[in-house]
Design a protein around this motif. Structure first.
Motif, PDB file in Angstrom:
ATOM      1  N   VAL A  58       0.715  -1.221   0.011  1.00  0.00           N
ATOM      2  CA  VAL A  58      -0.029  -0.079   0.012  1.00  0.00           C
ATOM      3  C   VAL A  58       1.033   1.265   0.040  1.00  0.00           C
ATOM      4  CG1 VAL A  58      -1.629   1.312   1.453  1.00  0.00           C
ATOM      5  CG2 VAL A  58      -1.996  -1.132   1.146  1.00  0.00           C
ATOM      6  N   ALA A  59       1.931   1.126   0.796  1.00  0.00           N
ATOM      7  CA  ALA A  59       2.831   2.478   0.900  1.00  0.00           C
ATOM      8  C   ALA A  59       3.463   2.723  -0.399  1.00  0.00           C
ATOM      9  CB  ALA A  59       3.877   2.081   1.864  1.00  0.00           C
ATOM     10  N   TYR A  60       3.932   1.602  -1.094  1.00  0.00           N
ATOM     11  CA  TYR A  60       4.446   1.412  -2.473  1.00  0.00           C
ATOM     12  C   TYR A  60       3.677   2.136  -3.565  1.00  0.00           C
ATOM     13  CZ  TYR A  60       6.115   0.260  -7.174  1.00  0.00           C
ATOM     14  OH  TYR A  60       6.192   0.365  -8.285  1.00  0.00           O
ATOM     15  N   GLN A  61       2.347   1.993  -3.448  1.00  0.00           N
ATOM     16  CA  GLN A  61       1.131   2.388  -4.418  1.00  0.00           C
ATOM     17  C   GLN A  61       1.188   3.809  -4.227  1.00  0.00           C
ATOM     18  OE1 GLN A  61      -2.560   0.309  -3.949  1.00  0.00           O
ATOM     19  NE2 GLN A  61      -3.053   0.982  -6.158  1.00  0.00           N
ATOM     20  N   PHE A  62       0.974   4.226  -2.895  1.00  0.00           N
ATOM     21  CA  PHE A  62       0.650   5.584  -2.779  1.00  0.00           C
ATOM     22  C   PHE A  62       1.715   6.282  -3.167  1.00  0.00           C
ATOM     23  CE2 PHE A  62      -2.733   4.526   0.368  1.00  0.00           C
ATOM     24  CZ  PHE A  62      -3.779   5.131  -0.393  1.00  0.00           C
ATOM     25  N   SER A  63       3.110   5.932  -2.770  1.00  0.00           N
ATOM     26  CA  SER A  63       4.382   6.622  -3.299  1.00  0.00           C
ATOM     27  C   SER A  63       4.521   6.635  -4.701  1.00  0.00           C
ATOM     28  CB  SER A  63       5.576   5.729  -2.729  1.00  0.00           C
ATOM     29  OG  SER A  63       6.769   6.597  -3.165  1.00  0.00           O
ATOM     30  N   LEU A  64       4.197   5.568  -5.356  1.00  0.00           N
ATOM     31  CA  LEU A  64       4.378   5.727  -7.024  1.00  0.00           C
ATOM     32  C   LEU A  64       3.460   6.605  -7.609  1.00  0.00           C
ATOM     33  CD1 LEU A  64       5.370   4.294  -9.634  1.00  0.00           C
ATOM     34  CD2 LEU A  64       3.453   2.535  -9.404  1.00  0.00           C
ATOM     35  N   GLU A  65       1.870   6.736  -6.930  1.00  0.00           N
ATOM     36  CA  GLU A  65       1.008   7.559  -7.449  1.00  0.00           C
ATOM     37  C   GLU A  65       1.444   8.929  -7.244  1.00  0.00           C
ATOM     38  OE1 GLU A  65      -2.636   6.604  -5.715  1.00  0.00           O
ATOM     39  OE2 GLU A  65      -2.712   4.572  -6.892  1.00  0.00           O
ATOM     40  N   LEU A  67       4.579  10.187  -7.062  1.00  0.00           N
ATOM     41  CA  LEU A  67       5.785  10.394  -7.975  1.00  0.00           C
ATOM     42  C   LEU A  67       4.907  10.641  -9.443  1.00  0.00           C
ATOM     43  CD1 LEU A  67       8.577   8.162  -6.456  1.00  0.00           C
ATOM     44  CD2 LEU A  67       8.332  10.741  -6.378  1.00  0.00           C
ATOM     45  N   GLN A  68       4.067   9.852  -9.766  1.00  0.00           N
ATOM     46  CA  GLN A  68       3.699  10.132 -11.058  1.00  0.00           C
ATOM     47  C   GLN A  68       3.079  11.410 -11.138  1.00  0.00           C
ATOM     48  OE1 GLN A  68       1.467   6.371 -11.352  1.00  0.00           O
ATOM     49  NE2 GLN A  68       2.831   5.486 -12.491  1.00  0.00           N
ATOM     50  N   LEU A  69       2.138  11.913 -10.267  1.00  0.00           N
ATOM     51  CA  LEU A  69       1.486  13.106 -10.322  1.00  0.00           C
ATOM     52  C   LEU A  69       2.506  14.157  -9.897  1.00  0.00           C
ATOM     53  CD1 LEU A  69      -1.345  12.588  -7.572  1.00  0.00           C
ATOM     54  CD2 LEU A  69      -1.716  13.059 -10.159  1.00  0.00           C
ATOM     55  N   MET A  70       3.537  14.325  -9.575  1.00  0.00           N
ATOM     56  CA  MET A  70       4.563  15.181  -9.334  1.00  0.00           C
ATOM     57  C   MET A  70       5.346  15.240 -10.833  1.00  0.00           C
ATOM     58  SD  MET A  70       6.180  14.461  -5.637  1.00  0.00           S
ATOM     59  CE  MET A  70       7.910  15.455  -6.275  1.00  0.00           C
ATOM     60  N   GLN A  71       5.240  14.275 -11.536  1.00  0.00           N
ATOM     61  CA  GLN A  71       6.028  14.362 -12.818  1.00  0.00           C
ATOM     62  C   GLN A  71       5.010  14.702 -13.763  1.00  0.00           C
ATOM     63  OE1 GLN A  71       6.845  10.016 -14.660  1.00  0.00           O
ATOM     64  NE2 GLN A  71       8.815  10.927 -14.758  1.00  0.00           N
ATOM     65  N   ARG A  72       3.873  14.452 -13.764  1.00  0.00           N
ATOM     66  CA  ARG A  72       2.775  14.943 -14.688  1.00  0.00           C
ATOM     67  C   ARG A  72       2.743  16.591 -14.509  1.00  0.00           C
ATOM     68  NH1 ARG A  72      -2.639  11.979 -14.498  1.00  0.00           N
ATOM     69  NH2 ARG A  72      -2.769  13.206 -12.363  1.00  0.00           N
ATOM     70  N   ASN A  73       2.886  16.975 -12.966  1.00  0.00           N
ATOM     71  CA  ASN A  73       2.780  18.291 -12.768  1.00  0.00           C
ATOM     72  C   ASN A  73       4.161  19.077 -13.019  1.00  0.00           C
ATOM     73  OD1 ASN A  73       0.096  18.151 -12.159  1.00  0.00           O
ATOM     74  ND2 ASN A  73       0.450  17.715 -10.351  1.00  0.00           N
ATOM     75  N   ASP A  74       5.118  18.541 -13.515  1.00  0.00           N
ATOM     76  CA  ASP A  74       6.528  19.106 -13.850  1.00  0.00           C
ATOM     77  C   ASP A  74       6.299  20.099 -15.100  1.00  0.00           C
ATOM     78  OD1 ASP A  74       9.047  20.016 -14.132  1.00  0.00           O
ATOM     79  OD2 ASP A  74       9.795  18.190 -14.826  1.00  0.00           O
ATOM     80  N   THR A  75       6.380  21.569 -14.565  1.00  0.00           N
ATOM     81  CA  THR A  75       6.336  22.560 -15.719  1.00  0.00           C
ATOM     82  C   THR A  75       7.584  22.977 -16.310  1.00  0.00           C
ATOM     83  OG1 THR A  75       6.221  24.264 -13.907  1.00  0.00           O
ATOM     84  CG2 THR A  75       3.952  23.192 -14.727  1.00  0.00           C
ATOM     85  N   SER A  76       8.538  22.316 -15.598  1.00  0.00           N
ATOM     86  CA  SER A  76       9.886  22.960 -16.368  1.00  0.00           C
ATOM     87  C   SER A  76      10.041  23.065 -17.760  1.00  0.00           C
ATOM     88  CB  SER A  76      11.233  22.264 -15.618  1.00  0.00           C
ATOM     89  OG  SER A  76      11.308  20.825 -15.715  1.00  0.00           O
TER      90      SER A  76
END
Length: 96
Positions: A58-65, A67-76
């Motif tokens: 469960v911890a892994y799943q939340f962490s993965l999600e 990180l994916q959201l952070m990557q998707r919101n990367d505006t650089s």
């Protein structure tokens, strides 16, 4: 006025007394609810797996999600493109 409140959360069959900011109560309770929902789903699928391993999944799943959201919101990449276009516009207007 004290903006802190004490609440009790039940996560994975354990109680956790917390002191939180009053305005965070709803999101804190929802986070605990989401953890319990995922725990229960994994418990149904992996009935013979140790609780520690289920919690790790469960911890892994939340962490993965997250990180994916952070990557998707990367505006650089967009910031770089805007800088490039701004320089082009500035150069164009300097020539006139």
């Amino acid at each position: 006025m004290n903006d802190k409140i004490k609440i009790n959360l039940q996560i994975a069959d354990s109680n956790y007394p917390l002191t939180i900011n009053r305005e965070e109560e709803q999101v804190v309770r929802e986070a605990a609810k989401q953890v319990n929902i995922r725990l229960n789903k994994y418990r149904e699928v992996y009935k013979n797996l140790e609780p520690e391993k289920i919690i790790a999944m469960v911890a892994y799943q939340f962490s993965l999600e997250k990180l994916q959201l952070m990557q998707r919101n990367d505006t650089s990449p967009y910031v770089e493109k805007v800088k490039e276009l701004t320089e082009l516009l500035e150069d164009y207007f300097k020539e006139e």
